[in-house]
Enzyme design. Structure first.
Site, PDB file in Angstrom:
ATOM      1  N   CYS A   1     -10.543  -3.542  -3.721  1.00  0.00           N
ATOM      2  CA  CYS A   1      -9.612  -4.574  -4.195  1.00  0.00           C
ATOM      3  C   CYS A   1     -10.366  -5.822  -4.648  1.00  0.00           C
ATOM      4  O   CYS A   1      -9.998  -6.450  -5.639  1.00  0.00           O
ATOM      5  CB  CYS A   1      -8.591  -4.913  -3.119  1.00  0.00           C
ATOM      6  SG  CYS A   1      -7.378  -3.593  -2.881  1.00  0.00           S
TER       7      CYS A   1
ATOM      8  N   GLU B   1       0.269   5.266   0.613  1.00  0.00           N
ATOM      9  CA  GLU B   1      -0.680   6.266   1.080  1.00  0.00           C
ATOM     10  C   GLU B   1      -0.308   7.667   0.601  1.00  0.00           C
ATOM     11  O   GLU B   1       0.812   7.925   0.174  1.00  0.00           O
ATOM     12  CB  GLU B   1      -0.743   6.256   2.611  1.00  0.00           C
ATOM     13  CG  GLU B   1      -1.330   4.980   3.156  1.00  0.00           C
ATOM     14  CD  GLU B   1      -1.452   4.989   4.664  1.00  0.00           C
ATOM     15  OE1 GLU B   1      -2.070   4.051   5.181  1.00  0.00           O
ATOM     16  OE2 GLU B   1      -0.944   5.897   5.335  1.00  0.00           O
TER      17      GLU B   1
ATOM     18  N   ASN C   1       0.839  -1.199   0.000  1.00  0.00           N
ATOM     19  CA  ASN C   1       0.000   0.000   0.000  1.00  0.00           C
ATOM     20  C   ASN C   1       0.876   1.250   0.000  1.00  0.00           C
ATOM     21  O   ASN C   1       1.952   1.288   0.587  1.00  0.00           O
ATOM     22  CB  ASN C   1      -1.009  -0.005   1.151  1.00  0.00           C
ATOM     23  CG  ASN C   1      -0.412  -0.140   2.528  1.00  0.00           C
ATOM     24  OD1 ASN C   1       0.497  -0.932   2.756  1.00  0.00           O
ATOM     25  ND2 ASN C   1      -0.943   0.608   3.486  1.00  0.00           N
TER      26      ASN C   1
ATOM     27  N   CYS D   1      -4.047   0.545  -2.555  1.00  0.00           N
ATOM     28  CA  CYS D   1      -3.857  -0.677  -1.763  1.00  0.00           C
ATOM     29  C   CYS D   1      -2.807  -1.588  -2.394  1.00  0.00           C
ATOM     30  O   CYS D   1      -2.528  -1.516  -3.584  1.00  0.00           O
ATOM     31  CB  CYS D   1      -5.179  -1.437  -1.670  1.00  0.00           C
ATOM     32  SG  CYS D   1      -6.508  -0.555  -0.846  1.00  0.00           S
TER      33      CYS D   1
ATOM     34  N   GLU E   1      -2.940  -4.835  -2.974  1.00  0.00           N
ATOM     35  CA  GLU E   1      -3.479  -5.773  -3.945  1.00  0.00           C
ATOM     36  C   GLU E   1      -3.596  -5.135  -5.327  1.00  0.00           C
ATOM     37  O   GLU E   1      -3.197  -5.705  -6.329  1.00  0.00           O
ATOM     38  CB  GLU E   1      -4.854  -6.287  -3.502  1.00  0.00           C
ATOM     39  CG  GLU E   1      -4.843  -7.037  -2.186  1.00  0.00           C
ATOM     40  CD  GLU E   1      -5.118  -6.147  -0.981  1.00  0.00           C
ATOM     41  OE1 GLU E   1      -4.554  -5.023  -0.890  1.00  0.00           O
ATOM     42  OE2 GLU E   1      -5.893  -6.573  -0.107  1.00  0.00           O
TER      43      GLU E   1
ATOM     44  N   CYS F   1      -9.999  -5.359   0.743  1.00  0.00           N
ATOM     45  CA  CYS F   1     -11.095  -4.397   0.905  1.00  0.00           C
ATOM     46  C   CYS F   1     -12.049  -4.518  -0.291  1.00  0.00           C
ATOM     47  O   CYS F   1     -11.779  -5.233  -1.258  1.00  0.00           O
ATOM     48  CB  CYS F   1     -10.542  -2.975   1.020  1.00  0.00           C
ATOM     49  SG  CYS F   1      -9.925  -2.282  -0.534  1.00  0.00           S
TER      50      CYS F   1
END
Length: 160
Positions: A115, A64, A62, A73, A75, A112
């Site tokens: 994803c 940010e 990830n 993210c 993934e 999430c």
């Protein structure tokens, strides 16, 4: 009116030592990727590793940004890299691991919603399931045989 019952089935491994050797390698690549994550705001680092049908392993973590939701993210970072670098390869397996700087993450952390939708796109595109293994920092690992198991009512191109 009628009811529709949808079930999901997962396999649960007690720890990394129980994983098949190829999945252990994949998860360890995800753990290494997790340590390189840029998560100064959430303090929640995630790593992902993808095994492609050409034998390549692609990782992501990830990233940010102070301006949410500009980050990405782990993934999706890995999937989009795989799609850009190896567009004709299928994704066979994905390993995901997450850790918090605030506490030890013992429960498996699944992808999430965003994803899941991205993984669904690639599962539909390649017309074959993607095995997904996910864990926290320590503890048990869960396996889903496909994204459809995690997100059974897919929104995909057939709706367009």
């Amino acid at each position: 009116m009628k009811e529709l019952k949808i079930e999901s089935i997962f396999q649960v491994y007690n720890d990394l030592n129980e994983l098949p050797s190829d999945i252990s390698v994949l998860m360890n690549k995800a753990i290494i990727a997790r340590t390189k994550a840029y998560a100064p705001y959430s303090k929640f680092k995630v790593g992902a590793a993808i095994l492609l049908d050409n034998g390549k392993i692609v990782t992501g973590n990830n990233q940010e940004n102070v301006s949410y939701p500009s980050g990405l993210c782990a993934e999706r970072t890995a999937i989009y890299y795989a799609g850009a670098e190896y567009p004709d390869s299928k994704i066979l397996k994905m390993a995901i691991t997450a850790a918090s700087s605030n506490q030890i993450t013992k429960n498996p952390i699944p992808p999430c919603g965003a994803c899941r939708q991205t993984i669904a796109e690639y599962e539909v595109k390649q017309d074959s399931p993607i095995e997904i293994y996910f864990m926290g920092e320590v503890g048990s690992i869960m396996k889903s045989n496909s994204l459809g198991n995690l997100l059974p009512l897919l929104f995909d191109k057939t709706a367009l």
